[in-house]
Design a protein around this motif. Sequence first.
Motif, PDB file in Angstrom:
ATOM      1  N   TYR A   1       0.559  -1.155   0.065  1.00  0.00           N
ATOM      2  CA  TYR A   1       0.164   0.074  -0.027  1.00  0.00           C
ATOM      3  C   TYR A   1       0.720   1.243  -0.217  1.00  0.00           C
ATOM      4  N   TYR A   2       2.020   1.832   0.956  1.00  0.00           N
ATOM      5  CA  TYR A   2       2.766   2.309   0.774  1.00  0.00           C
ATOM      6  C   TYR A   2       4.084   2.970  -0.680  1.00  0.00           C
ATOM      7  N   ARG A   3       3.813   1.894  -1.083  1.00  0.00           N
ATOM      8  CA  ARG A   3       4.441   1.906  -2.185  1.00  0.00           C
ATOM      9  C   ARG A   3       3.603   2.270  -3.646  1.00  0.00           C
ATOM     10  N   ARG A   4       2.358   1.560  -3.668  1.00  0.00           N
ATOM     11  CA  ARG A   4       1.074   2.532  -3.823  1.00  0.00           C
ATOM     12  C   ARG A   4       0.796   4.204  -4.188  1.00  0.00           C
ATOM     13  N   VAL A   5       0.849   4.654  -2.898  1.00  0.00           N
ATOM     14  CA  VAL A   5       1.011   5.876  -2.908  1.00  0.00           C
ATOM     15  C   VAL A   5       2.329   6.852  -2.793  1.00  0.00           C
ATOM     16  N   ASN A   6       3.486   5.854  -2.948  1.00  0.00           N
ATOM     17  CA  ASN A   6       4.467   6.407  -3.329  1.00  0.00           C
ATOM     18  C   ASN A   6       4.797   7.046  -4.571  1.00  0.00           C
ATOM     19  N   GLU A   7       3.858   5.901  -5.371  1.00  0.00           N
ATOM     20  CA  GLU A   7       4.119   5.631  -7.508  1.00  0.00           C
ATOM     21  C   GLU A   7       3.552   6.898  -7.145  1.00  0.00           C
ATOM     22  N   GLU A   8       2.074   7.404  -6.732  1.00  0.00           N
ATOM     23  CA  GLU A   8       1.200   8.264  -6.816  1.00  0.00           C
ATOM     24  C   GLU A   8       1.555   9.720  -6.357  1.00  0.00           C
ATOM     25  N   ILE A   9       3.254   9.510  -5.512  1.00  0.00           N
ATOM     26  CA  ILE A   9       3.408  10.794  -5.473  1.00  0.00           C
ATOM     27  C   ILE A   9       4.297  11.122  -6.525  1.00  0.00           C
ATOM     28  N   VAL A  10       4.955   9.942  -6.347  1.00  0.00           N
ATOM     29  CA  VAL A  10       6.230  10.594  -7.761  1.00  0.00           C
ATOM     30  C   VAL A  10       5.796  10.750  -9.214  1.00  0.00           C
TER      31      VAL A  10
END
Length: 269
Positions: free
Chosen positions: A257-266
Amino acid sequence: MWRKKLLWTTLSSALRRALPSTSRFSINSIHVTQFSTAFSSTRSFHSEEDPRVFPIQRYWFLGNLKFSGKNFCSERVLPRCWNCDAVPQVVPFLFCDSCRSIQPVDRAVDYFQIFGLEKKYYIDDRNLEGRYKDWQKKLHPDLVHSKSEKERGYAAEQSARVIDAYRTLTNPLSRAIYILKLEGVDVDEEETVSDIELLAEILEIREAVEEATDSQALNKIQAQIQEKLAYWSESFASAFQSRKYEEALSSIQRMTYYRRVNEEIVKKL
Ligand SMILES: [Zn+2]
């Protein structure tokens, strides 16, 4: 940024009351292969998707070990070079140093072994990039364009597998999923989370990302996400080490989940 925390806390309590306790996150999809079955069996699964089971006689096939024939386990049937019939002098045997031909993929060799790494979550990656480049210098399909169709096929497969191995091992989440699979534990990455607190937290972070108006704000959120990823990565390592696979899966789920959010931020940066 986290001003909606109170609202979410209230919401999460309300939701938790509304849901039966069994609907909270539980690892129903965990599938642990019985090791006694897996390793006593002579069946061999050579599927890339299911690397958890392989014949026991191949199990000790570790790293870039130099070996002499007499030290080699007698049970292991050594794959000789398909082209010149040479016995491999170095494992893993992806490339024949005698005739310089690329060997067919051996699924019993796992990603750690490709790079001569010990099979553990925290890897010594100081030489990983160098080893990856070395393999690509030997296995790249362009290098065998004038060779037989068969060898070109081996090159394409070996090269793609080495790329996949490198990408998998250099990403903490992918590495966690992979090493767990090698232990016989499947990870369902699409599994829906029913941990209300985690969902609420993720929604809260997503809103913060949406509302962020400049890169400074996004960087700040990203730093928090990185901290969480590092925390759960460590948590995974500890659970994995003590073979607490349910805890390990739970850590993987959070990292996902945190990786997905990180992808959104990127994407937004
Ligand atoms: Zn050869």
